[in-house]
Design an enzyme around this catalytic site. Structure first.
Site, short mmCIF file in Angstrom:
data_model
loop_
_atom_site.label_atom_id
_atom_site.label_comp_id
_atom_site.label_asym_id
_atom_site.label_seq_id
_atom_site.Cartn_x
_atom_site.Cartn_y
_atom_site.Cartn_z
N HIS A 60 -49.83 -23.01 -35.42
CA HIS A 60 -50.65 -21.79 -35.39
C HIS A 60 -51.59 -21.81 -34.19
CE1 HIS A 60 -49.21 -20.61 -39.40
NE2 HIS A 60 -49.07 -21.92 -39.54
N LYS A 112 -65.45 -45.74 -13.95
CA LYS A 112 -66.34 -46.83 -14.38
C LYS A 112 -67.25 -47.27 -13.24
CE LYS A 112 -63.30 -48.85 -17.86
NZ LYS A 112 -62.47 -50.01 -18.15
N GLU A 165 -51.31 -44.24 -20.43
CA GLU A 165 -51.84 -45.33 -19.60
C GLU A 165 -50.71 -46.11 -18.92
OE1 GLU A 165 -54.52 -48.06 -21.60
OE2 GLU A 165 -56.24 -47.14 -20.64
#
Ligand code: PA5
Length: 420
Positions: A297, A411, A276
């Site tokens: 792995h 948003k 951010e």
């Protein structure tokens, strides 16, 4: 007492010395502007950890009340409003403290249903809603549901003592606290969510979980002192080197790697802090994390042998808290006798040392952040180090590490769809 130290010896060989010096000069200027408290005072409140004065004592009293009376504590918050507390609680929660539930960090109905079902089995429930501007959908919507749940369980009169709100002074959340008699804790205005660990945002939930706050704050203060003591410090070097490797050498992804699963949620905090803060203006190092040895792995293959665009930052714990020695089992024939009498501490260290060596030799610049132990004091040092390094790194890159305009785009559409 030992301090955390950063080992650059396996990252420096990938740098161009002269070019790195140029970036370092910029990083030093960035550092100077960071500590210049006259400038940007509205976003740099986090440079001073919470003082242990009256507000701190009141916060600790409430935390003690909850710790002693609750069997469930719900931490409601998202992003910077829950990551740091969750990182420390998941790593170090003390036995005999309330079970911590996490809400307000997702919009998933099944996830919220699981929290409510979990609470059904508890007798004494307290919640802490953390929301800086109290407009974020996740904590706001979950507060609604949890409020209704608490009223149903305890009656309207009895919920006042069970709700703690953390918000900014003058916000709607503060009014709600006053109107309903809820405890209110300050989310300081000049502190962004992802930099809020050393304020009541991070500290209060930790205190409920029995975390040793004085030790954590002492660690942060110690790191602050170390960074102030010497301008040519590890935060500047880390910031300069990662920016140089990115802009000058094309290493555009940084992987945080830890061999203690206790650090898994710290890695989430770190990813949020750098993601951010730095991903702006169509640039920035992409931060991600692996939990080892498990992820060796899966992503281990890519890291060893895929595109050479990764740097790796290892968090190494010298003396982990816990030991398990492998007992011999003569005659069983499982072909693991070479481990007879060996402690998992040493097995894990061997895996880590081997991984650092293999990745480095495979063309991955590796930083190592070495912690003497994994306790509150070193968490304090770690948080403070990375916050300062991130701010310097962002400033060196020429972006504002304290805003996050980019998270608003989805948003707008979402709020339109929901009829806000
Ligand atoms: O770091 C940040 O500023 C963000 O991640 C915020 O913490 C997050 O969006 C939550 O914000 P709020 O506390 O206002 O709900």
């Amino acid at each position: 007492m030992k301090d955390i130290r950063i080992d650059f010896s396996m990252a420096l060989p990938f740098a161009d010395k002269a070019a790195l010096e140029g970036v370092k000069a910029q990083a030093l200027k960035a550092q100077e502007s960071l500590w210049d408290l006259g400038a940007e005072a509205d976003v740099k409140g986090w440079l001073d950890p919470m003082p242990q004065g009256a507000a701190y004592q009141a916060m600790m009293e409430k935390a003690k009340e909850i710790r002693e009376n609750a069997d469930a504590f719900v931490l409601v918050g998202v992003g910077g409003s829950n990551q740091a507390a969750r990182a420390v609680i998941k790593a170090l929660q003390r036995p005999g403290t309330p079970e911590v539930f996490y809400a307000g960090n997702t919009l998933s109905a099944p996830a919220l249903r699981r929290v409510l079902t979990g609470l059904d089995g508890k007798k004494e429930i307290y919640i802490n809603v953390i929301a800086k501007n109290f407009e974020t959908l996740e904590p706001g919507s979950h507060f609604r549901v949890l409020r209704e749940y608490l009223v149903r369980r305890y009656g309207r009169e009895d919920i006042a003592k069970r709700v703690v709100l953390t918000g900014t002074f003058g916000s709607r959340l503060e009014e709600i606290a006053k109107e309903n008699g809820f405890t209110f804790l300050e989310f300081p205005v000049p502190v962004g969510g992802r930099y809020s660990v050393l304020t009541p945002v991070g500290l209060f939930p930790m205190a409920v979980a029995g975390i040793d706050l004085p030790a954590l704050l002492a660690g942060a203060e110690r790191m602050k002192a170390m960074l102030l003591e010497n301008t040519d410090n590890a935060a500047v070097c880390y910031a300069a080197l990662r920016q140089h490797l990115y802009k000058g050498k094309g290493f555009d992804t940084e992987v945080l790697a830890a061999f203690e699963p206790q650090l898994d949620y710290f890695a989430k905090w770190w990813v949020q802090l750098f993601g951010e803060s730095e991903g702006k203006g169509k640039q920035g190092i992409f931060p991600t994390a692996v939990s080892c040895s498990e992820d060796l792995h899966s992503l281990g293959q890519y890291m060893q042998d895929g595109r050479r665009s990764l740097t790796e930052t290892f968090i190494s714990v010298e003396e982990p808290d816990g030991s398990v020695v492998v007992s011999p089992d003569p005659g069983f024939g499982d072909r693991f006798d070479y481990l007879d009498g060996v402690d998992f501490v040493d097995i894990n260290h061997a895996a880590e040392t081997a991984t650092v060596k293999a990745h480095y030799e495979g063309g991955v610049p590796c930083f190592r952040v070495v912690l003497p132990k994994l306790d509150e004091y070193y968490f304090g040092q770690l948080f403070y180090f990375f916050m300062v390094a991130c701010a310097i790194s962002g400033k060196t890159a020429g972006i504002n590490p304290f805003d996050q305009e980019g998270v608003e785009a989805y948003k707008r559409t979402m709020f339109r769809m929901l009829g806000k």
